[in-house]
Design an enzyme around this catalytic site. Structure first.
Site, PDB file in Angstrom:
ATOM      1  N   ASP A 141      -4.905  -0.063   5.459  1.00 15.73           N
ATOM      2  CA  ASP A 141      -4.391   0.019   4.083  1.00 15.73           C
ATOM      3  C   ASP A 141      -4.861  -1.187   3.272  1.00 15.73           C
ATOM      4  O   ASP A 141      -5.239  -1.068   2.107  1.00 15.73           O
ATOM      5  CB  ASP A 141      -2.854   0.084   4.096  1.00 15.73           C
ATOM      6  N   HIS A 183       3.239   3.264   6.815  1.00 16.00           N
ATOM      7  CA  HIS A 183       1.900   3.781   6.539  1.00 16.00           C
ATOM      8  C   HIS A 183       2.068   5.102   5.802  1.00 16.00           C
ATOM      9  O   HIS A 183       2.052   6.174   6.394  1.00 16.00           O
ATOM     10  CB  HIS A 183       1.173   3.996   7.873  1.00 16.00           C
TER      11      HIS A 183
END
Ligand code: APR
Length: 310
Positions: free
Chosen positions: A148, A175
């Protein structure tokens, strides 16, 4: 003289094994898949790349967990990926069963491995793996934060026309769409990013990062593999070289950030024992609220998992 096993020889697993071989820091990589010939074929293909790209790491593929015996580190990428229109959470019913059985098989043949989980929904699959493994939580954690953060850094590099190498950033939380990017902790070669970019553009980049995985699913019809595979390989490297790299990692929290009984993305030190330390960053109230909202979203998926009674 280390041995690394990658479970799942699909897009992410094969990429991870291949990137790892290129780093030339492991004696042996074993690739396991329920489709044995797939693992054998991809491992053989990667091994045949060794004379071209100059690495000595040997690669072997199999469907037999006996081949994983004595692994120092195991990366779990087994499971189904997303299709367009799906969230990561939609994968839980299939992937929870896969991660449980994979973990049990790993533990039959390796007594004290470090396990890195990549299968989604990541935060809950990491919890599932930890529960099935019986290992200390320092040795079971998930890969999401590096990916990410890499997406966020790549978008910033494009917007600022600078090398992605010079962008440092921190991202926390689950996530998924509730991840918590922290512009306050984002710098370009030490310069706060807020001095270089206007607020509206930064907010657009944060939003694009939150749905960065979904953007790729829309483009490709399945989820990403180059950056995820490389991110997992980078975690393996930090452990094998005992680097104490500071990465956002999905780790078990026991009171840190006011959260317990949950695996969530937080900055940690990664070294030879796995998670050497969870770093508690000073968050302001707004950031803390976002982190707790993210934890609430992850807990609702944990409830789904618990109700499966696996
Ligand atoms: N044991 C071993 N391998 C398995 C098992 C199992 N029980 N079940 C499935 N697999 C294998 C499949 O045969 C397949 O080769 O896992 C592999 C998954 O590969 P892909 O379908 O290409 O999926 P990939 O894109 O690699 O994603 C794997 O990582 O990023 C996450 O969300 C993603 O959960 C997904 C996982």
């Amino acid at each position: 003289m280390s041995k690394v096993t990658v479970i799942g020889a699909g897009n992410v697993g094969a990429t991870c094994a291949n990137v790892l071989a290129h780093k030339d820091i492991v004696k042996e990589v074993v690739l396991i898949d329920i489709v044995g010939n797939l693992a054998k074929g991809k491992a053989l293909d990667s091994w045949q790349q060794a004379p071209i790209d100059y690495y000595s790491t040997s690669l072997r593929g199999s469907d037999d967990y006996k081949e994983t015996a004595g692994s120092d580190i195991v990366v779990i990428t087994a499971g189904v990926p997303r299709k367009p229109g799906m969230s990561r959470d939609d994968l839980i019913s299939t992937n929870a069963r896969i991660v449980k059985s994979v973990t049990e098989n790993i533990m039959k043949h390796s007594s004290n491995p470090i396990i890195i989980v990549v299968s989604n929904p990541l935060d809950v699959m990491t919890l599932a793996c930890w529960r099935s493994s019986g290992l200390p939580s320092e040795q079971v954690f998930g890969m999401a934060g590096i990916l990410d953060t890499a997406r966020y850094r790549a978008f910033l590099a494009t917007a600022l026309d600078v090398s992605p190498k010079d962008i440092q950033a921190l991202l926390m939380g689950g996530h998924g769409d509730t991840m918590v990017p922290l512009p306050r902790y984002t710098t370009v070669a030490g310069i706060p990013v807020t001095e270089l970019i206007d607020e509206e553009t930064l907010n657009q980049i944060v939003d694009r990062t939150r749905s960065g995985g979904g953007e790729l699913v829309q483009l490709m019809g399945t989820s990403a593999w180059y950056a995820p595979g490389a991110a997992a390989a980078q975690m393996v490297e930090a452990i094998l070289k005992d680097e104490n790299r500071v990465f956002p990692v999905c780790a078990k929290l026991d009171g840190q950030y006011g959260l317990s009984d949950i695996f969530l993305g937080v900055p940690v030190k990664l070294g030879k024992n796995g998670i050497e330390q969870i770093i508690e960053v000073k968050l302001n109230q707004e950031e803390m609220n976002l982190l707790h909202e993210s934890a609430t979203a992850v807990k609702s998926v944990i409830d789904v998992y618990n109700n499966m009674n696996l």
